[in-house]
Design a protein around this motif. Sequence first.
Motif, mmCIF file in Angstrom:
data_model
loop_
_atom_site.group_PDB
_atom_site.id
_atom_site.type_symbol
_atom_site.label_atom_id
_atom_site.label_comp_id
_atom_site.label_asym_id
_atom_site.label_seq_id
_atom_site.Cartn_x
_atom_site.Cartn_y
_atom_site.Cartn_z
ATOM 1 N N SER A 1 -8.432 2.682 3.745
ATOM 2 C CA SER A 1 -8.536 3.879 4.574
ATOM 3 C C SER A 1 -9.422 4.957 3.940
ATOM 4 O O SER A 1 -10.036 5.748 4.666
ATOM 5 C CB SER A 1 -7.138 4.443 4.835
ATOM 6 N N THR A 2 -9.510 5.014 2.620
ATOM 7 C CA THR A 2 -10.348 6.037 1.971
ATOM 8 C C THR A 2 -11.816 5.625 2.045
ATOM 9 O O THR A 2 -12.679 6.433 2.413
ATOM 10 C CB THR A 2 -9.917 6.238 0.498
ATOM 11 N N GLU B 1 -13.798 -7.568 -3.673
ATOM 12 C CA GLU B 1 -14.066 -6.218 -4.199
ATOM 13 C C GLU B 1 -14.506 -6.288 -5.653
ATOM 14 O O GLU B 1 -15.413 -5.562 -6.072
ATOM 15 C CB GLU B 1 -12.807 -5.352 -4.073
ATOM 16 N N LYS C 1 -6.185 -2.356 -7.810
ATOM 17 C CA LYS C 1 -6.620 -2.529 -6.430
ATOM 18 C C LYS C 1 -5.935 -3.755 -5.823
ATOM 19 O O LYS C 1 -5.222 -4.469 -6.488
ATOM 20 C CB LYS C 1 -8.141 -2.710 -6.379
ATOM 21 N N GLY C 2 -6.165 -3.966 -4.532
ATOM 22 C CA GLY C 2 -5.613 -5.156 -3.891
ATOM 23 C C GLY C 2 -4.568 -4.852 -2.830
ATOM 24 O O GLY C 2 -4.009 -5.774 -2.235
ATOM 25 N N LYS D 1 0.810 -1.207 0.000
ATOM 26 C CA LYS D 1 0.000 0.000 0.000
ATOM 27 C C LYS D 1 0.840 1.252 0.000
ATOM 28 O O LYS D 1 1.893 1.298 0.629
ATOM 29 C CB LYS D 1 -0.821 0.019 1.286
ATOM 30 N N GLY E 1 -5.058 -3.939 0.009
ATOM 31 C CA GLY E 1 -5.552 -4.497 1.266
ATOM 32 C C GLY E 1 -5.854 -5.982 1.143
ATOM 33 O O GLY E 1 -6.482 -6.569 2.030
ATOM 34 N N ALA F 1 -7.920 -7.488 -0.632
ATOM 35 C CA ALA F 1 -9.356 -7.789 -0.652
ATOM 36 C C ALA F 1 -9.937 -7.738 -2.063
ATOM 37 O O ALA F 1 -11.152 -7.736 -2.237
ATOM 38 C CB ALA F 1 -10.101 -6.787 0.239
ATOM 39 N N LYS G 1 -2.884 9.021 -5.813
ATOM 40 C CA LYS G 1 -3.116 7.734 -6.496
ATOM 41 C C LYS G 1 -3.188 7.881 -8.018
ATOM 42 O O LYS G 1 -3.247 6.884 -8.729
ATOM 43 C CB LYS G 1 -4.437 7.117 -6.015
ATOM 44 N N GLY H 1 -11.880 2.039 -2.810
ATOM 45 C CA GLY H 1 -10.648 2.780 -3.049
ATOM 46 C C GLY H 1 -9.823 2.147 -4.157
ATOM 47 O O GLY H 1 -10.247 1.184 -4.807
ATOM 48 N N THR I 1 -12.895 -1.670 0.807
ATOM 49 C CA THR I 1 -11.897 -1.874 1.864
ATOM 50 C C THR I 1 -10.801 -0.814 1.750
ATOM 51 O O THR I 1 -10.420 -0.429 0.645
ATOM 52 C CB THR I 1 -11.289 -3.278 1.692
ATOM 53 N N ASP J 1 -5.375 1.648 -5.507
ATOM 54 C CA ASP J 1 -3.951 1.907 -5.260
ATOM 55 C C ASP J 1 -3.366 2.803 -6.345
ATOM 56 O O ASP J 1 -2.404 3.519 -6.100
ATOM 57 C CB ASP J 1 -3.198 0.576 -5.192
HETATM 58 C C1 5RP Z 1 -7.980 -3.157 -0.822
HETATM 59 C C2 5RP Z 1 -7.927 -2.082 -1.830
HETATM 60 C C3 5RP Z 1 -7.974 -0.685 -1.333
HETATM 61 O O1 5RP Z 1 -9.138 -0.097 -1.793
HETATM 62 C C4 5RP Z 1 -6.761 0.041 -1.824
HETATM 63 O O2 5RP Z 1 -5.600 -0.595 -1.310
HETATM 64 C C5 5RP Z 1 -6.753 1.509 -1.397
HETATM 65 O O3 5RP Z 1 -6.695 1.614 -0.012
HETATM 66 P P1 5RP Z 1 -6.482 3.002 0.721
HETATM 67 O O4 5RP Z 1 -7.720 3.800 0.513
HETATM 68 O O5 5RP Z 1 -6.223 2.647 2.172
HETATM 69 O O6 5RP Z 1 -5.256 3.659 0.108
HETATM 70 O O7 5RP Z 1 -7.863 -2.310 -3.017
HETATM 71 O O8 5RP Z 1 -7.789 -4.419 -1.389
#
Ligand code: 5RP
Length: 230
Positions: free
Chosen positions: A34-35, A110, A101-102, A2, A104, A106, A128, A88, A32, A90
Motif C-alpha cells: 500500500s505504501t 522484491e 519484508k514479505g 501485514k 504481501g 512478494a 513500521k 515498502g 509491492t 513490514d
Molecule cells: C510485500 C512487502 C510490502 O512492501 C510490505 O508488506 C509493506 O506493505 P505496506 O506498504 O502495504 O504496509 O514486503 O511483500
Amino acid sequence: MKSTAGSDAAKQRAGEAAAEEVTDGMVVGLGTGSTTAYAIKALGERVDSGLDVAGVPTSFGARQLAIDQGIDLVGLDEVDRIDLAIDGADQFVVETGDCIKGGGAAHTREKIVAAAADDFAVVVDETKLADELEYPVALEVIPAAQPGVETAVETAGGTPRLRQAANKDGPVVTDNGNLVIDCAFGPITDPKTVALELVEIPGVVEHGLFVGRTTTAYVGTEDGLNVHRY
Ligand code: 5RP
C-alpha cells in the motif's frame, strides 16, 4: 501477514517523496504494497507529464497497478541492472537500514529486484519503525518442503506458522506458486546470521530479511517526512 496501522497520509508522503527521485531514462523497480502504491501512482502522474521510465514490477499486483497508471514495463530478465528500486517494509530499523519484508508475499521478487538495483529506497510510515527487528520473518517455501522447513525453523529457535489466505480457503499461494511460512523469532539481534541460517534450509526459496540493502529510507509521519541515507 501485514500491519495496517499506518495512516494513508504518512504512507503517501513516503511513497511520493521516493517517486520524486526518479529521473528521465531510469529503470525503476516497482515494489509491492500500500505504501509503494503511492509511489507508483505518483510515477504514473509524472509519466503523464512526459517522464520516460521503464518499470520492473515485483508482483502481479505491482504490475497491474503500473499498467493502470500507464507506466511502461520491462521484465526482470530483460534488464542488466535497475537504477532505483522503491519498496515498502513490514518493519524497519532506522539505525541500520535493515528491514523485514514479505507481508504481501512478494519478497522473493522484491529481493531480486533490490539486489539488481543501484539504489534501494524503502518507503514506510512511522508505525513500521523499531529499534530491533522482531516481526515474523516470511519464508517463501516450495509446497512439498513445508514439514521439513517447519522443523528446521523450530530447531533454529523460531515458531513457524503457515500463512492462510484471507479470501480463499487454505493457504496463501505466492505469484511463484509457493507457500508462505511466517516465522516468529522474537527480537533478532543478529539479522545477518539469521538470514544465513534461513538460506541454508532446503525448500526455502527466499526469506524476508533485507540486510544491508537500503540506500535511502523515506519515513512518512503524521505531519511530515524523515529521510535517512545509508
Ligand atoms: C510485500 C512487502 C510490502 O512492501 C510490505 O508488506 C509493506 O506493505 P505496506 O506498504 O502495504 O504496509 O514486503 O511483500
